[in-house]
Scaffold this motif. Sequence first.
Motif, mmCIF file in Angstrom:
data_model
loop_
_atom_site.group_PDB
_atom_site.id
_atom_site.type_symbol
_atom_site.label_atom_id
_atom_site.label_comp_id
_atom_site.label_asym_id
_atom_site.label_seq_id
_atom_site.Cartn_x
_atom_site.Cartn_y
_atom_site.Cartn_z
ATOM 1 N N ILE A 20 3.517 11.155 -9.956
ATOM 2 C CA ILE A 20 2.979 11.832 -11.144
ATOM 3 C C ILE A 20 3.138 13.342 -11.022
ATOM 4 C CG2 ILE A 20 0.580 12.142 -10.344
ATOM 5 C CD1 ILE A 20 -0.300 11.231 -13.155
ATOM 6 N N GLN A 21 3.333 13.827 -9.778
ATOM 7 C CA GLN A 21 3.532 15.260 -9.549
ATOM 8 C C GLN A 21 5.013 15.595 -9.306
ATOM 9 O OE1 GLN A 21 0.933 16.043 -6.209
ATOM 10 N NE2 GLN A 21 -0.799 16.488 -7.562
ATOM 11 N N ALA A 53 2.753 11.223 1.035
ATOM 12 C CA ALA A 53 1.960 10.060 0.620
ATOM 13 C C ALA A 53 2.455 8.794 1.303
ATOM 14 C CB ALA A 53 2.017 9.909 -0.900
ATOM 15 N N THR A 107 4.038 5.627 -5.695
ATOM 16 C CA THR A 107 3.988 5.605 -7.161
ATOM 17 C C THR A 107 2.974 6.605 -7.685
ATOM 18 O OG1 THR A 107 4.629 3.269 -7.187
ATOM 19 C CG2 THR A 107 3.577 4.143 -9.173
ATOM 20 N N ALA A 108 1.813 6.670 -7.035
ATOM 21 C CA ALA A 108 0.783 7.624 -7.456
ATOM 22 C C ALA A 108 1.250 9.065 -7.256
ATOM 23 C CB ALA A 108 -0.512 7.372 -6.676
ATOM 24 N N ALA A 109 2.003 9.315 -6.184
ATOM 25 C CA ALA A 109 2.464 10.673 -5.906
ATOM 26 C C ALA A 109 3.512 11.135 -6.903
ATOM 27 C CB ALA A 109 3.021 10.755 -4.483
ATOM 28 N N ALA A 140 6.264 13.044 -2.240
ATOM 29 C CA ALA A 140 6.046 11.606 -2.067
ATOM 30 C C ALA A 140 6.197 11.178 -0.612
ATOM 31 C CB ALA A 140 7.016 10.819 -2.944
ATOM 32 N N SER A 188 0.831 -1.207 0.000
ATOM 33 C CA SER A 188 0.000 0.000 0.000
ATOM 34 C C SER A 188 0.866 1.258 0.000
ATOM 35 C CB SER A 188 -0.924 0.005 1.216
ATOM 36 O OG SER A 188 -0.186 -0.070 2.429
ATOM 37 N N ALA A 190 2.249 1.708 -3.566
ATOM 38 C CA ALA A 190 1.205 2.232 -4.451
ATOM 39 C C ALA A 190 1.006 3.730 -4.236
ATOM 40 C CB ALA A 190 -0.107 1.484 -4.207
ATOM 41 N N ALA A 191 1.030 4.167 -2.975
ATOM 42 C CA ALA A 191 0.839 5.584 -2.675
ATOM 43 C C ALA A 191 1.991 6.423 -3.203
ATOM 44 C CB ALA A 191 0.679 5.778 -1.170
#
Length: 342
Positions: free
Chosen positions: A48-49, A250, A44-46, A247, A38, A41-42
């Motif tokens: 993008i910024q 997150a 990796t999603a962060a 990141a 988890s 995943a968090a």
Amino acid sequence: MTVRLVEPTTPSHRFRTTATPTLFDLGLSENPFAPLPSVLAAVTAALIQANRYPEFLPEELPRVIADHLGVSPDDVVVGAGATGVAMQVMRALDGGELLTSTPTFDGYPIMAEMAGMTLVPIPLDSGGGQDLAAMRRAVNRRTSLVVLCRPHNPTGTVLDAAAVRTFLAAIPHRVPVLLDEAYVEFLDPADRLDIHTLLRRHPNLLILRTFSKAYGLAGLRIGYCVGRGKLVERIRHQQLPFGTPTASVAAVRAAYGAGAELRDRVDRINGERDRLRITLRACGIDVPASHANFLYLPGPGVATALRRAGIKAKAYPDGSARITVGDPVAGHAVHAALVDLR
């Protein structure tokens, strides 16, 4: 037990031999497992910024940590791992003497020199614990900072909670005390200190923690300290602008949300640590009980035997070593390297 930090040496060209390949790197007390799914995943999603700058000075990350701990965001200072925050603390104190045990975390002597502080090392007691009585006697008008590690690095020993409270009560309020709890998550809950009571009673106390060890986020460099009042304000003034990646926020949110998985992982590491200690003591190595994710293996000859087996460890001049634990395969290799040593 009295050991010193390793001094660098230059090998002889005449007698140089081919280095043994490193099969297991157990020298940095890292978590042997990847970040929790988890958390990955968090992060990796962060990313993008990642083309955008983070906050100029961190506000969100201290707030997330403060909410989790039940303190005010004004009480929290974040930085690049516990090492980065400790460096902020030392720079805020502007010289003087740093009093700590020896051996200790390698970073403290290095950072003390960088910050223009004089290191005052106090040898461990015969059981590998920090000698609080000797440390208290060494405090004087030149003392700018006292560092306690709980659990202690590199022995893994734990100061008694009552002894810590007595020690803090005996230190003048003008002298900051840094309580390094980098490995606190590996402690049994019954052995953990009530930080709220301690902070209320001791305005000179700073509690240092990290996400590098139990949380397995050493590569993200997330650390923090908790304190009160003007002392924390002075440390916050050392904050590096844009120094806390987005990141990180997150990662910490996700890590706090994965409490059950974290406890399972800590239990797994602690279990492997205790099993390995039992097998090594059966080999005749007097390994002290550890409350962290490493074991201290007293010498002589231990560090050399590990190196010859391709196992990288934190070595000490008397032949002792500290090894990271948690990976059963690495544990078997350590046992095989040391089984016939004694």
